[in-house]
Scaffold this motif. Structure first.
Motif, PDB file in Angstrom:
ATOM      1  N   ILE A  48       0.491  -1.535  -0.178  1.00 42.74           N
ATOM      2  CA  ILE A  48       0.095   0.156   0.165  1.00 42.74           C
ATOM      3  C   ILE A  48       0.681   0.879   0.338  1.00 42.74           C
ATOM      4  N   LYS A  49       1.421   1.503   1.144  1.00 43.57           N
ATOM      5  CA  LYS A  49       2.457   2.262   0.870  1.00 43.57           C
ATOM      6  C   LYS A  49       3.724   2.527  -0.485  1.00 43.57           C
ATOM      7  N   THR A  50       3.953   1.386  -1.366  1.00 43.13           N
ATOM      8  CA  THR A  50       4.638   1.534  -2.038  1.00 43.13           C
ATOM      9  C   THR A  50       3.403   2.371  -3.467  1.00 43.13           C
ATOM     10  N   HIS A  51       2.307   1.507  -3.281  1.00 44.30           N
ATOM     11  CA  HIS A  51       1.858   2.215  -4.777  1.00 44.30           C
ATOM     12  C   HIS A  51       1.354   4.008  -4.653  1.00 44.30           C
ATOM     13  N   SER A  52       0.975   4.248  -3.384  1.00 43.11           N
ATOM     14  CA  SER A  52       0.735   5.794  -2.961  1.00 43.11           C
ATOM     15  C   SER A  52       2.203   6.227  -3.157  1.00 43.11           C
ATOM     16  N   MET A  53       3.221   5.563  -3.141  1.00 43.53           N
ATOM     17  CA  MET A  53       4.584   6.248  -3.814  1.00 43.53           C
ATOM     18  C   MET A  53       4.985   7.142  -5.418  1.00 43.53           C
ATOM     19  N   ARG A  54       3.762   5.680  -5.637  1.00 46.76           N
ATOM     20  CA  ARG A  54       3.986   5.278  -7.257  1.00 46.76           C
ATOM     21  C   ARG A  54       3.308   6.291  -7.662  1.00 46.76           C
ATOM     22  N   ARG A  55       2.019   6.595  -7.310  1.00 42.62           N
ATOM     23  CA  ARG A  55       1.016   7.938  -7.979  1.00 42.62           C
ATOM     24  C   ARG A  55       1.109   8.967  -7.362  1.00 42.62           C
ATOM     25  N   ALA A  56       1.852   9.141  -6.512  1.00 43.37           N
ATOM     26  CA  ALA A  56       2.634  10.798  -6.238  1.00 43.37           C
ATOM     27  C   ALA A  56       3.658  11.270  -6.734  1.00 43.37           C
ATOM     28  N   HIS A  57       4.449  10.179  -7.536  1.00 42.33           N
ATOM     29  CA  HIS A  57       5.270  10.403  -8.080  1.00 42.33           C
ATOM     30  C   HIS A  57       4.541  10.971  -9.616  1.00 42.33           C
ATOM     31  N   GLU A  58       3.340  10.607  -9.817  1.00 39.72           N
ATOM     32  CA  GLU A  58       2.827  10.710 -10.991  1.00 39.72           C
ATOM     33  C   GLU A  58       2.467  11.048 -11.312  1.00 39.72           C
ATOM     34  N   ASN A  59       1.735  11.996 -10.194  1.00 41.89           N
ATOM     35  CA  ASN A  59       1.152  13.488 -10.015  1.00 41.89           C
ATOM     36  C   ASN A  59       1.847  14.437  -9.898  1.00 41.89           C
TER      37      ASN A  59
END
Length: 627
Positions: A48-59
């Protein structure tokens, strides 16, 4: 058997061991599943933490990219501002591209109004676009004005086929024989050189400007600019060519020679205007407003309206002016050119906007036809009622006769036009109508000549006058196309009329003098002189001499202009007179010749009479006779 039993036992043992192994493996795999499930449960927070970080990078990436886009739009707006403020004159294509780019910038910030700078950019860009619209409008006006100078007459004339180029106008009247109508039989198939009103390289620029104005809602401004520039060009081109705006009163005051020349020029002007000017202007309007069809026709019609009105005004003034016989042929010329250009004019002005123009041309054509037809009636009446006091003292062809005959000949030069004209009003046989009109004019002429012949006190001269005029009419008809219309019967009937007048002349002029040469002797054989006194013979010779000299003096002054008719008339007189004189002289001459001074009585030999008869109808004056 022992061996088989051993092998069976071995196989059984093997199968037993395989089952044990299978059970062991199944137990091991079952334990793996339990362990993996526990591992997945333990890893879920990390995932979950990794997915959130990925989305943050995309944003962050999207935001950076959008920031780049915004910065690019700012740069584009700045670049567009620089181009637009320089104006469109140097590079219109780049200018229009900058305007379109700035519109895209406005659309971008309009769809991203959450940006703090959006409203400011939109406001600034909109102001800039308004300036650009004004500059483009001015450029459209400037460019159109630059290429809307009046066309020089020489350029227009050079585009005409050589057969249709105007020559020096003639000023002779039809009855003077100086004017001969020349049909331009090849006018419909003649090849015209195309007239270029606006250079081809400029047309795309004007089209792009018009399209830009159309898209920004400046249609009305574009319409006004085009109408003012091109209307001035059309009207001034015609004025430079020589077209004048004249009214009925102006026409009435002109001398006929001046008016006839102006009409001849106007005919050329109409052909030039329709086939060159309006055709070229139609092409200009179509190309500039391509893709804006609803706008295109209105612009063209409004640009040409004033010049069409100017062109037609002269024709309308002629059609409304006072009618006169000499105007018939120029009216037919005018009608003819209107019929020639009408199909092309209707094609050029084919839109709904051009309906009023087409109606104006159609109305003028009809009015010219009506005026020409009314002039026919006027001419017929004028011929019959002509009260010219011009005395034809020598009995020759009257000026009215030659005028009317020339007039009729000209009618047949125009017969194809006349037949077309007759069909303007009703469905009739045009050949029969032309024959009917020609017959009526001829009859009116004969009626008038009958009246004029009564002015002569000498009845013999009356007959000479009628013979000359009727012979002139018949000969002219036989040599012209009028013969086909009037027919052989008409010609034969009127040839007999000529002969009747010749016979009447002989009877009136020569019956009395022939009586001098006739002596009836009672009981004689026709050659005897018994019972005839010398005194009577002297008196007869004396009377003959006096009468013949009187006839010679008068009738040598009379004229029979046609040489064949003159000779035949002299011969007809000689055939009666000379045999009678020879017979009388032979019979009674010896009675005088033996006496005193015989030449006092026998003054002429038959040869003298023949020589003197050859002087009859020569139109000699009294002074010429004495000489």
């Amino acid at each position: 058997m022992e061996t088989l039993r051993d092998r069976a036992t071995t196989m059984k043992n093997c199968l037993a061991r395989s089952q044990v192994i299978t059970d062991s493996i199944t137990a091991i795999l079952g334990s793996f599943d339990i362990r993996l499930s526990a591992l997945e449960t333990a890893m879920r927070p990390t995932q979950i933490k990794t997915h959130s970080m990925r989305r943050a990078h995309e944003n962050i990436d999207k935001t950076l990219k959008f920031a780049d886009t915004v910065l690019i739009q700012f740069d584009l707006a700045k670049q567009c501002e620089s181009v637009i403020l320089r104006g469109p004159h140097e590079d219109l294509e780049s200018y229009l591209e900058a305007v379109n780019q700035l519109k895209r910038v406005v659309r971008f910030f309009s769809s991203n109004k959450n940006l703090k700078s959006s409203i400011g950019v939109i406001t600034q860009a909109t102001t800039l676009l308004q300036k650009a619209s004004l500059m483009l409008e001015e450029e459209f006006r400037s460019l159109l004005s630059l290429y809307s100078k009046p066309v020089e007459p020489d350029r227009l004339l050079d585009c005409l086929p050589s057969s249709l180029r105007p020559a020096a106008p003639s000023t002779a009247h039809p009855h003077e024989g100086g004017r001969k109508h020349e049909h331009n039989k090849n006018s419909e198939t003649a090849v015209y050189s195309p007239l270029i009103l606006v250079p081809p390289r400029v047309i795309p620029l004007l089209h792009d400007l018009a399209q830009e104005m159309f898209q920004t809602g400046q249609q009305q401004q574009a319409f006004i600019i085009y109408r003012e520039a091109r209307s001035s060009c059309m009207e001034n081109s015609l004025k430079k060519l020589g077209v004048e705006k004249l009214g009925k009163d102006d026409v009435q005051r002109m001398q006929w020679e001046v008016l006839e020349a102006k009409i001849g020029n106007w005919i050329h002007f109409v052909r030039i205007a329709v086939k060159l000017l309006y055709a070229a202007e139609r092409k200009v309007a179509d190309e500039i407003f391509e893709g804006m069809e609803s706008f295109m026709d209105q612009c063209f019609v409004e640009a040409t309206a004033s010049s069409v009105s100017l062109l037609l005004s002269f024709g309308e003034a002629i059609a409304k002016s006072k009618r006169s016989p000499e105007k018939l042929f120029v009216l037919l010329d005018m009608y003819e050119i209107m019929k020639e250009v009408q199909p092309e004019f209707n094609s050029i002005f084919a839109s709904i906007s051009g309906a009023e123009m087409r109606e104006s041309v159609s109305a003028l054509t009809k009015r010219l036809a009506e005026t020409a037809q009314e002039t026919f009636v006027d001419f017929e009446e004028a011929v019959e009622k002509d009260a010219t006091k011009t005395a034809v003292l020598d009995g020759t062809v009257h000026p009215l006769t030659s005028y009317v005959i020339n007039y009729v000949k000209f009618l047949f030069d125009y017969q194809s036009t006349l037949k077309q004209l007759f069909l303007e009003f009703e469905a009739i046989d045009p050949d029969a109508q032309l024959a009917k009109i020609t017959t009526r004019i001829m009859q009116a002429l004969q009626n008038n000549l009958d009246g004029k012949s009564k002015q002569y006190k000498d009845q013999a001269l009356t007959q000479i006058f009628m013979m000359n005029n009727m012979h002139y009419i018949v000969r002219s008809v036989r040599r012209s196309e009028a013969k086909d219309m009037l027919g052989d019967d008409w010609v034969q009937i009127h040839r007999r009329v000529v002969q009747q007048h010749a016979n009447q002349y002989k009877r009136i002029s020569w019956s009395k003098i022939l009586q001098c040469l006739t002596v009836q002797v009672a009981g004689g054989d026709g050659n005897s002189t018994a019972g005839v006194s010398r005194a009577m013979v002297k008196e007869r010779f004396k009377t003959f001499n006096t009468q013949f000299e009187d006839l010679h003096q008068k009738q040598s002054q009379w004229s029979v202009p046609d040489s064949e008719l003159r000779e035949s008339l002299r011969l007809a007189v000689a055939e009666v007179l000379l045999p009678a004189y020879r017979s009388f002289k032979k019979r009674f001459g010896p009675m005088i010749e033996g006496g005193k001074n015989p030449t006092k009585y026998i003054r002429f030999t038959p040869e003298d009479l023949e020589r003197m008869l050859a002087e009859f109808f020569e139109g000699k004056t009294a002074h010429e006779q004495k000489r």
